[in-house]
Design a protein around this motif. Structure first.
Motif, mmCIF file in Angstrom:
data_model
loop_
_atom_site.group_PDB
_atom_site.id
_atom_site.type_symbol
_atom_site.label_atom_id
_atom_site.label_comp_id
_atom_site.label_asym_id
_atom_site.label_seq_id
_atom_site.Cartn_x
_atom_site.Cartn_y
_atom_site.Cartn_z
ATOM 1 N N VAL A 69 0.841 -1.206 0.000
ATOM 2 C CA VAL A 69 0.000 0.000 0.000
ATOM 3 C C VAL A 69 0.873 1.253 0.000
ATOM 4 C CG1 VAL A 69 -1.707 1.302 1.322
ATOM 5 C CG2 VAL A 69 -1.903 -1.196 1.139
ATOM 6 N N ARG A 70 0.607 2.119 -0.954
ATOM 7 C CA ARG A 70 1.278 3.423 -1.011
ATOM 8 C C ARG A 70 0.503 4.439 -0.166
ATOM 9 N NH1 ARG A 70 6.150 3.426 -1.884
ATOM 10 N NH2 ARG A 70 5.899 5.635 -2.255
ATOM 11 N N ALA A 71 -0.851 4.342 -0.195
ATOM 12 C CA ALA A 71 -1.678 5.253 0.595
ATOM 13 C C ALA A 71 -3.039 4.599 0.819
ATOM 14 C CB ALA A 71 -1.838 6.595 -0.114
ATOM 15 N N LEU A 72 -3.626 4.872 1.978
ATOM 16 C CA LEU A 72 -4.901 4.265 2.370
ATOM 17 C C LEU A 72 -5.722 5.291 3.126
ATOM 18 C CD1 LEU A 72 -5.366 0.808 4.004
ATOM 19 C CD2 LEU A 72 -6.290 2.827 5.102
ATOM 20 N N ALA A 73 -7.032 5.286 2.899
ATOM 21 C CA ALA A 73 -7.951 6.189 3.603
ATOM 22 C C ALA A 73 -9.279 5.479 3.822
ATOM 23 C CB ALA A 73 -8.168 7.466 2.796
ATOM 24 N N ALA A 74 -9.929 5.778 4.948
ATOM 25 C CA ALA A 74 -11.251 5.218 5.237
ATOM 26 C C ALA A 74 -12.010 6.189 6.138
ATOM 27 C CB ALA A 74 -11.122 3.857 5.924
ATOM 28 N N VAL A 75 -13.231 6.518 5.727
ATOM 29 C CA VAL A 75 -14.103 7.364 6.546
ATOM 30 C C VAL A 75 -15.495 6.748 6.566
ATOM 31 C CG1 VAL A 75 -12.851 9.545 6.299
ATOM 32 C CG2 VAL A 75 -14.533 8.903 4.577
ATOM 33 N N HIS A 76 -16.144 6.840 7.725
ATOM 34 C CA HIS A 76 -17.493 6.291 7.882
ATOM 35 C C HIS A 76 -18.370 7.356 8.508
ATOM 36 C CE1 HIS A 76 -20.802 3.606 8.612
ATOM 37 N NE2 HIS A 76 -20.122 2.590 8.097
ATOM 38 N N ASP B 177 -27.348 8.941 0.409
ATOM 39 C CA ASP B 177 -26.209 9.501 1.144
ATOM 40 C C ASP B 177 -25.047 8.515 1.173
ATOM 41 O OD1 ASP B 177 -27.573 11.845 1.734
ATOM 42 O OD2 ASP B 177 -27.998 11.301 3.820
ATOM 43 N N LEU B 178 -23.836 9.056 1.250
ATOM 44 C CA LEU B 178 -22.636 8.229 1.386
ATOM 45 C C LEU B 178 -22.500 7.786 2.831
ATOM 46 C CD1 LEU B 178 -20.034 10.299 -0.680
ATOM 47 C CD2 LEU B 178 -21.706 8.631 -1.472
ATOM 48 N N ALA B 179 -22.362 6.475 3.050
ATOM 49 C CA ALA B 179 -22.219 5.927 4.395
ATOM 50 C C ALA B 179 -20.759 5.630 4.722
ATOM 51 C CB ALA B 179 -23.051 4.657 4.541
ATOM 52 N N VAL B 180 -19.996 5.181 3.726
ATOM 53 C CA VAL B 180 -18.591 4.839 3.936
ATOM 54 C C VAL B 180 -17.846 5.041 2.625
ATOM 55 C CG1 VAL B 180 -19.010 2.367 3.484
ATOM 56 C CG2 VAL B 180 -16.999 3.048 4.811
ATOM 57 N N VAL B 181 -16.617 5.546 2.735
ATOM 58 C CA VAL B 181 -15.746 5.690 1.575
ATOM 59 C C VAL B 181 -14.362 5.210 1.981
ATOM 60 C CG1 VAL B 181 -14.759 7.250 -0.160
ATOM 61 C CG2 VAL B 181 -17.032 7.729 0.783
ATOM 62 N N VAL B 182 -13.821 4.264 1.222
ATOM 63 C CA VAL B 182 -12.462 3.790 1.463
ATOM 64 C C VAL B 182 -11.690 3.867 0.154
ATOM 65 C CG1 VAL B 182 -13.166 2.273 3.352
ATOM 66 C CG2 VAL B 182 -12.936 1.330 1.064
ATOM 67 N N GLY B 183 -10.393 4.074 0.269
ATOM 68 C CA GLY B 183 -9.543 4.131 -0.902
ATOM 69 C C GLY B 183 -8.168 3.585 -0.596
ATOM 70 N N VAL B 184 -7.583 2.953 -1.589
ATOM 71 C CA VAL B 184 -6.245 2.381 -1.464
ATOM 72 C C VAL B 184 -5.503 2.604 -2.774
ATOM 73 C CG1 VAL B 184 -4.910 0.273 -1.094
ATOM 74 C CG2 VAL B 184 -7.078 0.574 0.093
ATOM 75 N N SER B 185 -4.253 3.024 -2.675
ATOM 76 C CA SER B 185 -3.405 3.074 -3.863
ATOM 77 C C SER B 185 -2.212 2.153 -3.644
ATOM 78 C CB SER B 185 -2.959 4.504 -4.173
ATOM 79 O OG SER B 185 -2.181 5.028 -3.125
ATOM 80 N N CYS B 186 -1.850 1.464 -4.726
ATOM 81 C CA CYS B 186 -0.751 0.500 -4.723
ATOM 82 C C CYS B 186 0.028 0.667 -6.026
ATOM 83 C CB CYS B 186 -1.292 -0.926 -4.634
ATOM 84 S SG CYS B 186 -2.068 -1.358 -3.069
ATOM 85 N N PRO B 187 1.206 0.054 -6.125
ATOM 86 C CA PRO B 187 1.960 0.158 -7.371
ATOM 87 C C PRO B 187 1.204 -0.365 -8.591
ATOM 88 C CG PRO B 187 3.396 -0.594 -5.615
ATOM 89 C CD PRO B 187 1.992 -0.599 -5.067
ATOM 90 N N HIS B 188 0.326 -1.363 -8.404
ATOM 91 C CA HIS B 188 -0.378 -1.977 -9.533
ATOM 92 C C HIS B 188 -1.864 -2.118 -9.221
ATOM 93 C CE1 HIS B 188 3.508 -2.812 -11.314
ATOM 94 N NE2 HIS B 188 3.898 -3.211 -10.110
ATOM 95 N N ARG B 189 -2.701 -2.177 -10.261
ATOM 96 C CA ARG B 189 -4.153 -2.184 -10.081
ATOM 97 C C ARG B 189 -4.669 -3.400 -9.323
ATOM 98 N NH1 ARG B 189 -3.446 -3.522 -15.388
ATOM 99 N NH2 ARG B 189 -4.289 -5.565 -15.979
ATOM 100 N N GLY B 190 -4.138 -4.575 -9.603
ATOM 101 C CA GLY B 190 -4.619 -5.784 -8.935
ATOM 102 C C GLY B 190 -4.459 -5.701 -7.430
ATOM 103 N N GLU B 191 -3.316 -5.212 -7.002
ATOM 104 C CA GLU B 191 -3.060 -5.045 -5.570
ATOM 105 C C GLU B 191 -4.011 -4.021 -4.966
ATOM 106 O OE1 GLU B 191 1.751 -5.591 -6.264
ATOM 107 O OE2 GLU B 191 0.827 -3.595 -6.308
ATOM 108 N N ALA B 192 -4.272 -2.955 -5.718
ATOM 109 C CA ALA B 192 -5.171 -1.909 -5.223
ATOM 110 C C ALA B 192 -6.586 -2.455 -5.046
ATOM 111 C CB ALA B 192 -5.165 -0.708 -6.166
ATOM 112 N N PHE B 193 -7.073 -3.206 -6.047
ATOM 113 C CA PHE B 193 -8.403 -3.810 -5.933
ATOM 114 C C PHE B 193 -8.483 -4.757 -4.736
ATOM 115 C CE2 PHE B 193 -9.115 -3.141 -10.671
ATOM 116 C CZ PHE B 193 -10.179 -2.279 -10.509
ATOM 117 N N GLU B 194 -7.502 -5.629 -4.609
ATOM 118 C CA GLU B 194 -7.504 -6.620 -3.522
ATOM 119 C C GLU B 194 -7.439 -5.946 -2.152
ATOM 120 O OE1 GLU B 194 -4.416 -9.501 -4.191
ATOM 121 O OE2 GLU B 194 -5.094 -9.855 -6.250
ATOM 122 N N ALA B 195 -6.561 -4.972 -2.012
ATOM 123 C CA ALA B 195 -6.403 -4.286 -0.729
ATOM 124 C C ALA B 195 -7.668 -3.506 -0.371
ATOM 125 C CB ALA B 195 -5.189 -3.363 -0.767
ATOM 126 N N CYS B 196 -8.283 -2.859 -1.359
ATOM 127 C CA CYS B 196 -9.506 -2.095 -1.108
ATOM 128 C C CYS B 196 -10.635 -3.023 -0.676
ATOM 129 C CB CYS B 196 -9.888 -1.306 -2.361
ATOM 130 S SG CYS B 196 -11.218 -0.119 -2.094
#
Length: 153
Positions: free
Chosen positions: A88-95, A104-123
């Motif tokens: 993980v290069r960066a991660l965020a989560a708010v509820h 309405d938005l109840a939860v938003v999470v985000g993850v960035s990784c070097p590659h898309r597959g890792e980002a999807f899996e981590a998120c």
């Protein structure tokens, strides 16, 4: 050029957790997206949980979220666990807590990784673990006048 793990951008950041929060105010996709921005990330995945107009065959009019005082600390613990399992290069989560309406938005999470597959899996791991482990409860009010409490997230 062949991929290599020797470049520092291919590894997890030293301090990837950028934003963790429980909010009584509306959530912002832009805030989470900015928080997970990283020049070494080739993939950024976001998940947005919204209030839907139905559940279990019944029409939902509104709902409210409440949480235990340890909820934010539990979110951080889960974020740390995900960051330890993926590059993980960066991660965020708010509820959100409090009263919410359909859409309405109840939860938003985000993850960035070097590659898309890792980002999807981590998120996916992040949102699934938050949903199952963070002490947040949902109180749904249905159109027929009934209501129910639902466990975490």
């Amino acid at each position: 050029m062949a991929p290599t793990t020797d470049h520092p951008g291919e590894r997890a950041a030293d301090d990837p957790i950028k934003l963790i929060g429980i909010r009584e105010t509306p959530l912002s996709l832009d805030e989470v997206f900015r928080a997970v921005g990283d020049d070494a990330a080739g993939g950024t995945a976001l998940f947005v949980g919204t209030v839907r107009n139905h559940d279990g065959g019944a029409d939902v009019d509104e709902l409210g979220y409440s949480c235990h005082p340890t909820a934010e600390a539990e979110m951080r613990r889960i974020a740390e666990k995900v960051a330890a399992e993926y590059p993980v290069r960066a991660l965020a989560a708010v509820h959100r807590v409090g009263g919410l309406r359909v859409g309405d938005l109840a939860v938003v999470v985000g993850v960035s990784c070097p590659h898309r597959g890792e980002a999807f899996e981590a998120c996916r791991k992040l949102i699934d673990d938050l949903k199952h482990e963070v002490p947040i409860w949902k109180h749904q009010k249905f159109s027929d006048g009934t209501e129910e409490w639902v466990g975490a997230c």
